[in-house]
Write a protein that holds these residues in place. Structure first.
Motif, PDB file in Angstrom:
ATOM      1  N   THR A  28       0.829  -1.212   0.000  1.00  0.00           N
ATOM      2  CA  THR A  28       0.000   0.000   0.000  1.00  0.00           C
ATOM      3  C   THR A  28       0.857   1.254   0.000  1.00  0.00           C
ATOM      4  O   THR A  28       0.628   2.182  -0.797  1.00  0.00           O
ATOM      5  CB  THR A  28      -0.935  -0.007   1.217  1.00  0.00           C
ATOM      6  OG1 THR A  28      -1.709  -1.210   1.219  1.00  0.00           O
ATOM      7  CG2 THR A  28      -1.871   1.182   1.176  1.00  0.00           C
ATOM      8  N   LEU A  29       1.833   1.303   0.893  1.00  0.00           N
ATOM      9  CA  LEU A  29       2.711   2.472   0.932  1.00  0.00           C
ATOM     10  C   LEU A  29       3.506   2.613  -0.360  1.00  0.00           C
ATOM     11  O   LEU A  29       3.735   3.732  -0.845  1.00  0.00           O
ATOM     12  CB  LEU A  29       3.654   2.372   2.131  1.00  0.00           C
ATOM     13  CG  LEU A  29       2.999   2.456   3.518  1.00  0.00           C
ATOM     14  CD1 LEU A  29       4.059   2.329   4.611  1.00  0.00           C
ATOM     15  CD2 LEU A  29       2.228   3.763   3.667  1.00  0.00           C
ATOM     16  N   GLY A  30       3.930   1.496  -0.923  1.00  0.00           N
ATOM     17  CA  GLY A  30       4.666   1.559  -2.182  1.00  0.00           C
ATOM     18  C   GLY A  30       3.824   2.115  -3.311  1.00  0.00           C
ATOM     19  O   GLY A  30       4.307   2.928  -4.124  1.00  0.00           O
ATOM     20  N   ALA A  31       2.560   1.706  -3.401  1.00  0.00           N
ATOM     21  CA  ALA A  31       1.683   2.213  -4.457  1.00  0.00           C
ATOM     22  C   ALA A  31       1.413   3.700  -4.279  1.00  0.00           C
ATOM     23  O   ALA A  31       1.440   4.476  -5.259  1.00  0.00           O
ATOM     24  CB  ALA A  31       0.376   1.427  -4.467  1.00  0.00           C
ATOM     25  N   VAL A  32       1.152   4.137  -3.035  1.00  0.00           N
ATOM     26  CA  VAL A  32       0.891   5.557  -2.780  1.00  0.00           C
ATOM     27  C   VAL A  32       2.129   6.393  -3.079  1.00  0.00           C
ATOM     28  O   VAL A  32       2.045   7.469  -3.715  1.00  0.00           O
ATOM     29  CB  VAL A  32       0.434   5.748  -1.320  1.00  0.00           C
ATOM     30  CG1 VAL A  32       0.327   7.230  -0.986  1.00  0.00           C
ATOM     31  CG2 VAL A  32      -0.910   5.068  -1.099  1.00  0.00           C
ATOM     32  N   LEU A  33       3.294   5.933  -2.647  1.00  0.00           N
ATOM     33  CA  LEU A  33       4.535   6.668  -2.895  1.00  0.00           C
ATOM     34  C   LEU A  33       4.843   6.731  -4.383  1.00  0.00           C
ATOM     35  O   LEU A  33       5.254   7.788  -4.900  1.00  0.00           O
ATOM     36  CB  LEU A  33       5.687   6.005  -2.136  1.00  0.00           C
ATOM     37  CG  LEU A  33       7.068   6.660  -2.288  1.00  0.00           C
ATOM     38  CD1 LEU A  33       7.043   8.086  -1.775  1.00  0.00           C
ATOM     39  CD2 LEU A  33       8.129   5.846  -1.554  1.00  0.00           C
ATOM     40  N   ALA A  34       4.641   5.634  -5.094  1.00  0.00           N
ATOM     41  CA  ALA A  34       4.902   5.627  -6.535  1.00  0.00           C
ATOM     42  C   ALA A  34       3.996   6.611  -7.267  1.00  0.00           C
ATOM     43  O   ALA A  34       4.454   7.353  -8.155  1.00  0.00           O
ATOM     44  CB  ALA A  34       4.712   4.211  -7.092  1.00  0.00           C
ATOM     45  N   TYR A  35       2.722   6.668  -6.882  1.00  0.00           N
ATOM     46  CA  TYR A  35       1.812   7.593  -7.561  1.00  0.00           C
ATOM     47  C   TYR A  35       2.150   9.044  -7.232  1.00  0.00           C
ATOM     48  O   TYR A  35       2.046   9.929  -8.094  1.00  0.00           O
ATOM     49  CB  TYR A  35       0.373   7.289  -7.160  1.00  0.00           C
ATOM     50  CG  TYR A  35      -0.644   7.993  -8.014  1.00  0.00           C
ATOM     51  CD1 TYR A  35      -0.754   7.714  -9.376  1.00  0.00           C
ATOM     52  CD2 TYR A  35      -1.508   8.935  -7.467  1.00  0.00           C
ATOM     53  CE1 TYR A  35      -1.684   8.364 -10.166  1.00  0.00           C
ATOM     54  CE2 TYR A  35      -2.442   9.586  -8.252  1.00  0.00           C
ATOM     55  CZ  TYR A  35      -2.532   9.297  -9.598  1.00  0.00           C
ATOM     56  OH  TYR A  35      -3.457   9.950 -10.387  1.00  0.00           O
ATOM     57  N   ALA A  36       2.583   9.295  -5.985  1.00  0.00           N
ATOM     58  CA  ALA A  36       2.985  10.658  -5.627  1.00  0.00           C
ATOM     59  C   ALA A  36       4.214  11.097  -6.424  1.00  0.00           C
ATOM     60  O   ALA A  36       4.281  12.239  -6.922  1.00  0.00           O
ATOM     61  CB  ALA A  36       3.258  10.733  -4.122  1.00  0.00           C
TER      62      ALA A  36
END
Length: 714
Positions: free
Chosen positions: A512-520
């Motif tokens: 989850t954190l990886g997906a949010v960070l990647a999109y940011a």
């Protein structure tokens, strides 16, 4: 100069006059549109809110005021429900007469299409949750995914119906406007991409049509393979609506991606087969190696793939072993009832014959390459919550009950928490050769101390033989033939939802954190830097970031999880080898020998066999001595339907106050038939000859508790 300016003045006055004249038609058009929409929406809202008390009160006042008219109360009902649509029709005639070139059909259809699409996305936000097999949400409410799939089916029908209406509204609107093809292939930069929506809807319609019950029942492989188009459906849906709109359903899709990635990783491993044996009764027993950390219970089931038969087919099988039978193995019993199982039986038979001829333990790893996914099923051991159990089985349907019986016997012997004290097994088979299943499996012997605490009664019914065969009593000892051992290099993987909760939580957080960070990062360094505004482009970036979050940081956690599990298995390898050797020695022994033979009994010894008859459920169910007038019945609908209990003279009692059981004196009734475990169905053996016309073919259903009801004998 004055003459030159005069035409200009005249034109200006004409323009002013023309504008004043144009204002009136525009105002009239707006008023008519407002009246049309107001009457139509009021009529629709009245129908929608009719079941509510305020709406019924208004209708009562209207009908009460028209009682003195010529028509009576019918006049009020007509005014409330029929008059509005007639008024809309009358206003429509006025509108199209005054403005013949201006129609509302395109506007109305477009608005309806948008609403259908939005509601379809809301339904889609729940669509993927029931099919996430190891989802923590399903574990939280203790609903196995095979029970939750019914909600997926219902949501799938509703979602596709809404998306189909969404597409039809726009197709009809574009057809009226004469630009159908032009709009269907249009790919907007700002706004929805119509072509992507057409492709997504086409994939969804193909999945929907092949998932209908008649098609799925007759052509299951067609349904299964076309359902893999969900990837095309989701990808082009994202390209169609963009990132903002897709965010409505992105959460459930992301949870499904997490589960699917774990299942893919687990199913890659080639699992060691501790023993693979064919029995003369037509069944096979497969024993797989598993790590001690992999948890399951007697109600679990697994998916099995044999790559020599198919790379794509995964078949579900109920476990026939109890978790207390051994920490390092799990077993299943399969009957050859279909193409896949027949081929598996022939492979095992060929390997056994080659091993017998060569009389050596040659490398058999190239003959059977098995992969396992699971285990799945209830996490709560419901079979341990009832003092009285009635287990109803037909044919190979006895296999999950072997695990239940073994689990109960182990717990009673070791003094662990276990409610059952009276267990009645009603087992119907066609031929007496199937009775050897009780002695073929590695069942726990029953000592005298267990017999004092547990009353176990196994009643077997052979329906197609009127008397025991001549060799009855001597074939039982010949059933336990040595099995083959297949070394594939690994035990079952514990990378499933029921595995280590700590690693599963870390996998979820990292992904989850990886997906949010990647999109940011994509927004900051790509979207804003290169001024990306296309909806389809932003939607594709969101989907790729979700995939990257699962595959990269989530994959790293899964790798560490796998290495931790492997290291733990290496530390316990000597214990695993000792346990496997002990299991193999126990499986080759015929019964319980030595000094314990006089004080122990097997399941086969407790079996009472009747020939040429079927179970009389009314008498059998009432023969169990209960201390309460009412009993709790947990029904299992693998093949024996509720009509068995109804025709046995047991009726259901409704009411919330009667739906709760009181402590002792409870009975759990579990019914399972001879379901084909490779998903092709099998003929059901009915408990009475007069029910033969009700025979039907049933698909595989994992024997799990469907619901609890309170039943009273009539």
């Amino acid at each position: 100069m004055a003459r030159e300016r005069e035409p200009l003045l005249q034109n200006g006055n004409a323009a002013a006059t023309k504008g004043s004249h144009a204002l009136m038609p525009s105002l009239a058009r707006s008023v008519l549109k407002f009246l049309l929409w107001a009457v139509f929406l009021t009529w629709a809202a009245g129908i929608f809110f009719y079941p509510t008390k305020p709406a019924q009160a208004v209708l009562g006042q209207l009908t009460g005021g028209t009682k003195q008219s010529v028509i009576g109360t019918t006049d009020g009902v007509f005014l409330a429900f029929s008059a509005p649509i007639l008024i809309v029709a009358a206003l429509a005639y006025v509108y199209i007469s005054a403005f013949p070139g201006d129609h509302l059909d395109e506007l109305i259809l477009s608005v309806m299409g948008i609403r259908f699409g939005i509601v379809g996305l809301f339904c889609m936000s729940f669509l993927f949750l029931p099919v996430s097999r190891g989802s923590v949400l399903l574990r939280l409410i203790d609903i196995p995914f095979e029970h939750a799939t019914r909600y997926h089916v219902w949501l799938g029908h509703l979602t596709m119906a809404l998306f189909t209406l969404h597409g039809l509204c726009y197709v009809i609107s574009w057809s009226f406007a004469g630009r159908l093809i032009e709009e269907m292939i249009r790919w907007k930069e700002i706004g929805v991409a119509n072509l992507a929506g057409v492709i997504s809807l086409a994939a969804g319609l193909l999945m929907w049509m092949t998932s209908l019950h008649p098609v799925r029942q007759r052509f299951f492989e067609l349904f299964f393979y076309t359902h893999q188009l969900y990837v095309v459906f989701v990808v082009f849906l994202v390209l169609h609506v963009g990132d903002s709109v897709f965010s409505i359903a992105a959460g459930s899709v992301f949870l499904f991606m997490l589960d699917r990635f774990l299942r893919f990783w687990q199913s890659r491993a080639k699992v060691d087969i501790v023993s693979a044996t064919c029995r003369p009764c037509g069944t096979m027993e497969l024993v797989f190696s598993k790590p001690a950390s992999l948890r399951y219970n007697a109600l679990s089931f697994i998916f099995v793939q044999v790559r020599e038969l198919s790379f794509l087919q995964w078949h579900p099988f109920s476990v026939s072993s109890s978790p207390m039978d051994g920490r390092y193995h799990i077993s299943i019993v399969i009957k050859a009832l279909g193409t896949w199982t027949d081929k598996l039986k022939s492979i095992i038979t060929d390997v056994e014959e080659k091993k017998t001829r060569s009389d050596c333990d040659s490398d058999q790893s190239q003959h059977i390459t098995a992969s396992i996914e699971g285990p799945y099923g209830h996490e709560s051991p419901y079979h341990l919550m009832y003092e009285n159990l009635i287990l109803v089985a037909g044919g190979i349907g006895i296999s999950p009950f072997l695990a239940i019986l073994s689990d109960i016997i182990h717990r009673v012997e070791q003094g662990m928490p276990c409610e059952p004290r009276n267990v009645l097994v009603l087992w119907s088979v066609k031929k007496s050769t199937e009775l050897s299943l009780l002695s073929a499996v590695d069942a726990q012997p029953i000592s005298s101390s267990v017999s004092d605490k547990l009353h176990l009664n196994i009643q077997a019914f052979v329906t197609q033989e009127i008397e025991p065969p001549l060799e009855d009593g001597i074939v039982e000892g010949d059933q336990k033939i040595p099995g083959i051992f297949v070394k594939n290099g690994a035990a079952m993987s514990g990378l499933v939802g029921t595995g280590d909760n700590f690693w599963a939580a870390m996998y979820f957080v990292a992904s989850t954190l990886g997906a949010v960070l990647a999109y940011a990062l994509v927004q900051v360094y790509y979207v804003k830097r290169f001024n990306v505004h296309a909806w389809w482009h932003l939607g594709l970036l969101l989907l790729l970031c979700m995939v990257a979050g699962v595959a990269l940081p989530g994959g790293l956690v899964v790798l560490l999880w796998h290495l931790s599990e492997k290291r733990r298995m290496q530390n316990d390898r000597w214990e695993a080898d000792a346990g496997a050797s002990l299991d193999g020695a126990e499986r080759t022994r015929n019964g319980v020998g030595g000094a314990d033979a006089a004080s122990t009994a097997s399941l086969a010894d407790l079996q009472t066999t009747r020939y040429g008859c079927r179970p009389k459920f009314q008498g059998n169910l009432l023969s169990l001595k209960l201390s309460s007038a009412c009993v709790d019945v947990s029904r299992l609908t693998s093949s024996l339907d509720s009509c068995i209990l109804r025709r046995s003279g047991i009726r259901g009692v409704c009411g919330a106050d009667r739906g709760r059981s009181g402590g002792r004196g409870r009975a759990g009734v579990r019914a399972v038939g001879a379901a084909d475990q490779c998903g092709q169905g099998v003929q059901v053996t009915e408990p009475s000859p007069r029910w033969r016309e009700e025979r039907r073919r049933v698909p595989f259903q994992q024997p799990q508790l469907r619901f609890l009801r309170r039943f009273c004998p009539t």
